[in-house]
Design an enzyme around this catalytic site. Structure first.
Site, PDB file in Angstrom:
ATOM      1  N   HIS A  99      -7.287 -17.867  -8.958  1.00 59.63           N
ATOM      2  CA  HIS A  99      -6.725 -16.756  -8.179  1.00 59.63           C
ATOM      3  C   HIS A  99      -5.288 -16.984  -7.743  1.00 59.63           C
ATOM      4  O   HIS A  99      -4.770 -16.196  -6.953  1.00 59.63           O
ATOM      5  CB  HIS A  99      -7.551 -16.499  -6.926  1.00 59.63           C
ATOM      6  CG  HIS A  99      -8.933 -16.001  -7.188  1.00 59.63           C
ATOM      7  ND1 HIS A  99      -9.258 -14.661  -7.209  1.00 59.63           N
ATOM      8  CD2 HIS A  99     -10.076 -16.669  -7.457  1.00 59.63           C
ATOM      9  CE1 HIS A  99     -10.554 -14.533  -7.456  1.00 59.63           C
ATOM     10  NE2 HIS A  99     -11.074 -15.732  -7.615  1.00 59.63           N
ATOM     11  N   LYS A 156      -1.581  -6.705   4.449  1.00 60.58           N
ATOM     12  CA  LYS A 156      -2.098  -7.815   3.664  1.00 60.58           C
ATOM     13  C   LYS A 156      -1.836  -9.077   4.483  1.00 60.58           C
ATOM     14  O   LYS A 156      -1.126  -9.028   5.483  1.00 60.58           O
ATOM     15  CB  LYS A 156      -1.411  -7.903   2.298  1.00 60.58           C
ATOM     16  CG  LYS A 156       0.127  -7.869   2.365  1.00 60.58           C
ATOM     17  CD  LYS A 156       0.753  -7.896   0.987  1.00 60.58           C
ATOM     18  CE  LYS A 156       0.701  -6.543   0.275  1.00 60.58           C
ATOM     19  NZ  LYS A 156       0.068  -6.582  -1.024  1.00 60.58           N
ATOM     20  N   ARG A 157      -2.405 -10.224   4.068  1.00 57.06           N
ATOM     21  CA  ARG A 157      -2.088 -11.453   4.780  1.00 57.06           C
ATOM     22  C   ARG A 157      -0.574 -11.643   4.836  1.00 57.06           C
ATOM     23  O   ARG A 157       0.147 -11.227   3.923  1.00 57.06           O
ATOM     24  CB  ARG A 157      -2.748 -12.649   4.061  1.00 57.06           C
ATOM     25  CG  ARG A 157      -4.248 -12.735   4.260  1.00 57.06           C
ATOM     26  CD  ARG A 157      -4.625 -12.919   5.716  1.00 57.06           C
ATOM     27  NE  ARG A 157      -4.242 -14.227   6.199  1.00 57.06           N
ATOM     28  CZ  ARG A 157      -5.097 -15.190   6.547  1.00 57.06           C
ATOM     29  NH1 ARG A 157      -6.396 -14.981   6.474  1.00 57.06           N
ATOM     30  NH2 ARG A 157      -4.658 -16.351   6.978  1.00 57.06           N
ATOM     31  N   THR A 206      -5.377  -6.496  -4.556  1.00 57.21           N
ATOM     32  CA  THR A 206      -6.468  -5.524  -4.658  1.00 57.21           C
ATOM     33  C   THR A 206      -6.224  -4.393  -3.660  1.00 57.21           C
ATOM     34  O   THR A 206      -6.701  -3.275  -3.864  1.00 57.21           O
ATOM     35  CB  THR A 206      -7.838  -6.185  -4.381  1.00 57.21           C
ATOM     36  OG1 THR A 206      -7.710  -7.055  -3.258  1.00 57.21           O
ATOM     37  CG2 THR A 206      -8.305  -6.979  -5.585  1.00 57.21           C
ATOM     38  N   LYS A 254       4.791 -12.626  -0.158  1.00 54.85           N
ATOM     39  CA  LYS A 254       4.462 -11.201  -0.119  1.00 54.85           C
ATOM     40  C   LYS A 254       5.627 -10.379   0.465  1.00 54.85           C
ATOM     41  O   LYS A 254       5.625  -9.163   0.411  1.00 54.85           O
ATOM     42  CB  LYS A 254       3.182 -10.969   0.676  1.00 54.85           C
ATOM     43  CG  LYS A 254       1.936 -11.608   0.018  1.00 54.85           C
ATOM     44  CD  LYS A 254       0.703 -11.407   0.893  1.00 54.85           C
ATOM     45  CE  LYS A 254      -0.513 -12.214   0.455  1.00 54.85           C
ATOM     46  NZ  LYS A 254      -1.266 -11.573  -0.648  1.00 54.85           N
ATOM     47  N   LYS A 274      -6.694  -0.102  -3.675  1.00 48.77           N
ATOM     48  CA  LYS A 274      -7.314   0.725  -2.626  1.00 48.77           C
ATOM     49  C   LYS A 274      -6.371   1.858  -2.204  1.00 48.77           C
ATOM     50  O   LYS A 274      -6.796   2.998  -1.997  1.00 48.77           O
ATOM     51  CB  LYS A 274      -7.687  -0.146  -1.414  1.00 48.77           C
ATOM     52  CG  LYS A 274      -8.778  -1.164  -1.740  1.00 48.77           C
ATOM     53  CD  LYS A 274      -8.878  -2.291  -0.712  1.00 48.77           C
ATOM     54  CE  LYS A 274      -9.625  -3.478  -1.308  1.00 48.77           C
ATOM     55  NZ  LYS A 274      -9.524  -4.707  -0.478  1.00 48.77           N
TER      56      LYS A 274
HETATM   57  C1  GPK Z   1      -5.815 -16.186  -3.940  1.00 46.50           C
HETATM   58  F1  GPK Z   1      -5.710 -18.487  -4.223  1.00 46.50           F
HETATM   59  C2  GPK Z   1      -6.036 -17.457  -3.494  1.00 46.50           C
HETATM   60  C3  GPK Z   1      -6.623 -17.671  -2.224  1.00 46.50           C
HETATM   61  O1  GPK Z   1      -6.829 -18.816  -1.793  1.00 46.50           O
HETATM   62  N1  GPK Z   1      -6.940 -16.586  -1.482  1.00 46.50           N
HETATM   63  C4  GPK Z   1      -6.728 -15.307  -1.939  1.00 46.50           C
HETATM   64  O2  GPK Z   1      -7.072 -14.343  -1.242  1.00 46.50           O
HETATM   65  C5  GPK Z   1      -5.997 -13.735  -3.666  1.00 46.50           C
HETATM   66  N2  GPK Z   1      -6.159 -15.119  -3.170  1.00 46.50           N
HETATM   67  C6  GPK Z   1      -4.699 -13.500  -4.429  1.00 46.50           C
HETATM   68  O3  GPK Z   1      -3.606 -13.872  -3.635  1.00 46.50           O
HETATM   69  C7  GPK Z   1      -4.624 -12.019  -4.798  1.00 46.50           C
HETATM   70  O4  GPK Z   1      -3.495 -11.773  -5.579  1.00 46.50           O
HETATM   71  C8  GPK Z   1      -5.877 -11.616  -5.562  1.00 46.50           C
HETATM   72  O5  GPK Z   1      -5.913 -10.219  -5.755  1.00 46.50           O
HETATM   73  C9  GPK Z   1      -7.127 -12.027  -4.814  1.00 46.50           C
HETATM   74  O6  GPK Z   1      -7.098 -13.411  -4.492  1.00 46.50           O
HETATM   75  C10 GPK Z   1      -8.397 -11.776  -5.607  1.00 46.50           C
HETATM   76  O7  GPK Z   1      -8.296 -12.273  -6.895  1.00 46.50           O
END
Ligand code: GPK
Length: 830
Positions: A374, A565-566, A673, A571, A677
């Protein structure tokens, strides 16, 4: 004494109707029964929570038939079970979603109304289970919804954290964290299974011994043992007749251990052991990326992986008498590297506990496991210092050494003499302090490795997993993320759902490609006005909530420009800040300036230890105060930081957005994601060519998407050419003015020190290229402003966005996992 005949049989029709029926009077009866028998409350004393609990139990009862049927399928050896291993499941509130998926929202509303209760109020009563940080945890939740909807037998395995992600408050513009006590008022959705428990060893050492057959084997002698207890939550598919299972593990003390200590009179030691045991599932780590070297975190990972694999072994042995066919029973997906210790644990279970030969065990392990990556951020790739790893999982370290030895031997055989390659691929990082690299462990132990958007998968192959890709290209796949239209449309945007369904029927809920059926109505006047009306109503609702939570009054007629978002530097929430300051300055320089009225809505949590992220929150609030109270602005710009952004709040925010901000530095956001939405709810996107933005733009059409900024390739070229942010600062007047104002204390009551770390970072390093992308962003925002003034055109673009978002349903993603990775099929219709 009562006779047996007095006990109602399941065939007793009247009773059945009230136990399971979804008619209004059956629900009414069930709610009253639970209020009395479960909550033990007379009507006169029932609190809102009592009503919520009674309703929740009545709804849960209605999930049981499907659930028990689905659980019985776990014993059917013909059916492969998908096992989704994830340290996070960000489920969001259950009640509304279950009402949608069971199709009983309206009967429930009526039943409650007859009892003098308001369903919406009870929906607000639920405290959401925040067992995740952000995208990764929420993705797991969307995937469970789709698995159940598609009738695929599945178990989500994770941790039942006693405290989930902290609640965020804003005090004096700063983030303050408050413990999330989500279990305080009880959790009606889970069922504790005190008989489904497993022991998990920790620490100690290993010993070699010769077994009765004369084979040398290994015994792990731990210095602690803890127990995992299963807590089950049903996950109903959308009118699919299948209810899957979310099984979360709570850690407890092992009775026998306590007891021994107690016998020798060592009471305090027994209590300490209990405290240690209960600590493991106590709290979710609130970071998006790992903090290295936190022993408890490794303990959590191993704890839930071991319980889950032991549970799968038990279930498999109910079906078959040998573990040889384990991979036919379970497809295990590793949600990032957090559960990647599964590679070594499955080997340990097979070799040490079930006497398998190494090669046979290895074949089963690889056939069972698959790994989803991810992130590409190097600092987010998990690694554990060797001494720490050895102190907690001594046997696993031995197993990892053996896996690594065999793997690197194979590599050397094929690529003779390339020692560099072997060092780069090694599971053990030997450059300086030694570490276990979890992404390497996951990759070596899996039969499939996937990224979460097309661009992300390509970059994975070119960067972090390049060497793996070169030796085993056949292992790599892309599965672009998706989100569930049930929670993110039907539940959260009933107005839009109704409008769409009036025109094209409700097939789109499970087959969102049918949303294309909206295209013929894009130019339809009546449809357009109805579309605008829905958006306007959603904006008004959000405006009310904003007023209540922040005191800020916002105008629903203004452009709602949303960045939720976080909080993370990559970001680029601070790029948005630079944009707002730029507009502010344009007004200040010319009070008559033609600026499209906008409401800027920020939301998101910062990891408690991430200083720069917390400073960005402070900056948003400080800048907002100045802008919001300046009479020259005359309410044309409003800045809001919406506190405590979570699933519940997301359900209000996405439907109310006009503009979706997806402005990460290209190449940094794996997928995103939230972007999906927003677009699904009719917001237009301003974004970079990053993550799934690329594919969203492809689907909705370039003319319906506001693109700006450097590409991932340009970013890496610029960086390798020696990027100097000062050059941009020197050249761009509006940019320089904005940065100087932040540095000069305009937003900090003259305090030049407050935001200095941020300014310093931008001018000297600017790792995420805000300065290089600034002008393109501003220019693109000017196009957004112009577009918003053409209401008709904007509405058309909004409709087209929704009509063309079908690809981003998590159902599509799950179908791809099923066919390309899991080889899992749906249950036949019964
Ligand atoms: C990716 F590596 C990580 C993590 O530790 N936490 C997290 O929420 C997110 N992510 C990505 O940053 C997003 O781009 C992605 O859409 C999401 O995972 C799901 O795949």
């Amino acid at each position: 004494q009562k006779s047996v005949a007095a006990v109602p049989s399941p065939a007793d029709e009247g009773r059945e109707e009230f136990r399971r029926g979804s008619a209004v009077d059956a629900l009414t009866r069930a709610i009253l029964d639970h209020l009395y028998f479960t909550q033990a409350r007379p009507l006169t004393l029932a609190t809102r929570n009592d009503w919520y609990m009674a309703l929740a139990y009545a709804v849960r009862d209605r999930m049981l038939d499907d659930w028990l049927k689905s659980l019985s399928h776990l014993r059917n050896r013909e059916l492969k079970i998908v096992s989704y291993l994830s340290a996070e499941f960000l489920m969001g509130p259950h009640l509304g979603n279950n009402l949608v998926n069971l199709g009983i929202m309206e009967p429930a509303r009526e039943a409650l109304a007859a009892l003098g209760q308001d369903l919406d109020e009870l929906l607000r009563q639920e405290e959401e289970p925040g067992l995740g940080n952000g995208g990764l945890g929420r993705l797991a939740a969307c995937y469970l919804d789709s698995l159940a909807t598609l009738r695929v037998p599945a178990i989500g395995y994770g941790i039942r954290y006693e405290f989930g992600i902290f609640d965020q408050e804003i005090r004096d513009g700063w983030q303050a964290e408050k413990t999330d006590k989500w279990l305080r008022l009880g959790n009606p959705w889970e069922i504790c299974r005190p008989e489904i428990t497993y022991e998990v060893k920790v620490g100690g050492h290993t010993e070699r011994f010769t077994d009765e057959k004369g084979c040398v084997r290994v015994r792990w002698v731990p210095n602690k043992v803890v127990k995992g207890v299963a807590y089950d939550t049903p996950v109903a598919g959308y009118r699919s007749g299948v209810t899957d299972l979310l099984r979360l593990w709570k850690s407890e003390a092992v009775e026998s251990f306590d007891f021994q200590a107690f016998n020798v009179g060592d009471y305090y030691r027994a209590v300490e052991a209990k405290i240690f045991s209960e600590t493991i599932s106590k709290v979710l780590y609130p970071n998006d990326e790992p903090e290295i070297g936190k022993a408890l975190r490794l303990g959590q990972q191993y704890f839930f992986v071991s319980c889950s694999l032991q549970d799968m072994v038990r279930i498999h042995l109910l079906r078959e008498n040998s573990l040889d066919t384990f991979a036919a029973s379970f497809a295990v997906q590793l949600n990032d590297t957090h559960p990647s210790i599964a590679v070594a644990e499955l080997m340990r279970l097979l070799v040490d506990e079930h006497q398998f030969e190494w090669d046979a065990a290895w074949q089963i392990t690889r056939a069972t496991l698959a790994y989803t990556n991810h992130t590409l951020l190097p600092e987010a790739l998990e690694k554990w210092p060797l001494p720490l790893f050895a102190s907690i999982l001594p046997r696993h370290l031995e197993i990892i050494y053996e896996i690594n030895r065999r793997f690197l031997d194979e590599v050397r055989l094929v690529h003779q003499g390339d020692d560099q390659l072997a060092a780069r691929l090694s599971i053990i990082d030997e450059n300086g302090e030694r570490y276990v690299r979890m992404a390497h462990l996951a990759s070596v132990g899996s039969h499939a490795i996937n990224g979460v958007a097309a661009l992300h998968t390509e970059l994975l192959k070119q960067t972090v997993l390049k060497d793996f890709y070169e030796i085993h290209p056949e292992l790599f796949r892309n599965v672009t993320n998706g989100v569930t239209p049930r929670r993110w449309m039907v539940l959260s945007n009933p107005g839009l759902t109704r409008l769409i369904t009036e025109r094209i029927g409700d097939g789109w809920v499970t087959n969102p490609d049918e949303l294309r059926g909206l295209e013929p109505f894009v130019a339809d006047q009546t449809f357009q006005s109805a579309w605008q009306k829905v958006k306007r109503e959603n904006k008004s609702v959000l405006a009310g909530v904003i007023k209540a939570r922040t005191g800020i009054v916002v105008d629903p007629a203004s452009l709602f420009d949303v960045l939720v978002k976080r909080i993370h530097e990559y970001k680029r929430q601070h790029l948005k800040v630079l944009h707002i300051i730029t507009l502010y300055n344009r007004i200040k320089h010319d009070p008559q300036a033609d600026v499209t009225p906008r409401t800027f809505i920020f939301g998101g949590k910062a990891a408690p230890g991430y200083f720069m992220a917390k400073l960005i929150i402070k900056l948003v609030n400080s800048m907002g105060e100045v802008v919001n109270s300046d009479p020259d602005v005359a309410d044309r710009l409003k800045v809001v930081f919406f506190p405590d952004f979570n699933v519940t709040n997301g359900q209000m925010v996405y439907p109310a957005a006009d503009l979706s901000e997806q402005i990460s530095t290209a190449g940094k956001e794996a997928s995103g994601t939230g972007n999906m939405k927003f677009s699904l709810n009719g917001a237009l996107t301003i974004g970079t060519l990053d993550g799934a933005n690329v594919e969203i733009r492809e689907e909705v059409g370039a003319e319906n998407f506001f693109l700006f900024g450097l590409t991932a390739a340009e970013v890496s070229d610029l960086k390798s050419g020696g990027y100097d942010p000062r050059k941009w600062y020197g050249e761009k007047t509006e940019l320089r003015e904005a940065i100087d104002q932040i540095a000069g204390g305009l937003f900090s009551h003259g305090d030049r020190g407050l935001f200095q770390p941020l300014v310093e970072h931008l001018l000297n390093r600017d790792d995420y290229l805000l300065l290089a992308d600034y002008q393109a962003y501003i220019d693109c925002q000017d196009r957004v402003s112009a577009a918003f003034r053409d209401r008709k055109r904007w509405t058309e673009m909004s409709i087209l966005n929704v009509a063309r978002m079908g690809k981003f349903s998590s159902d599509r993603a799950i179908r791809e996992y099923c066919s390309d990775i899991w080889q899992a099929s749906p249950l036949p219709q019964d």
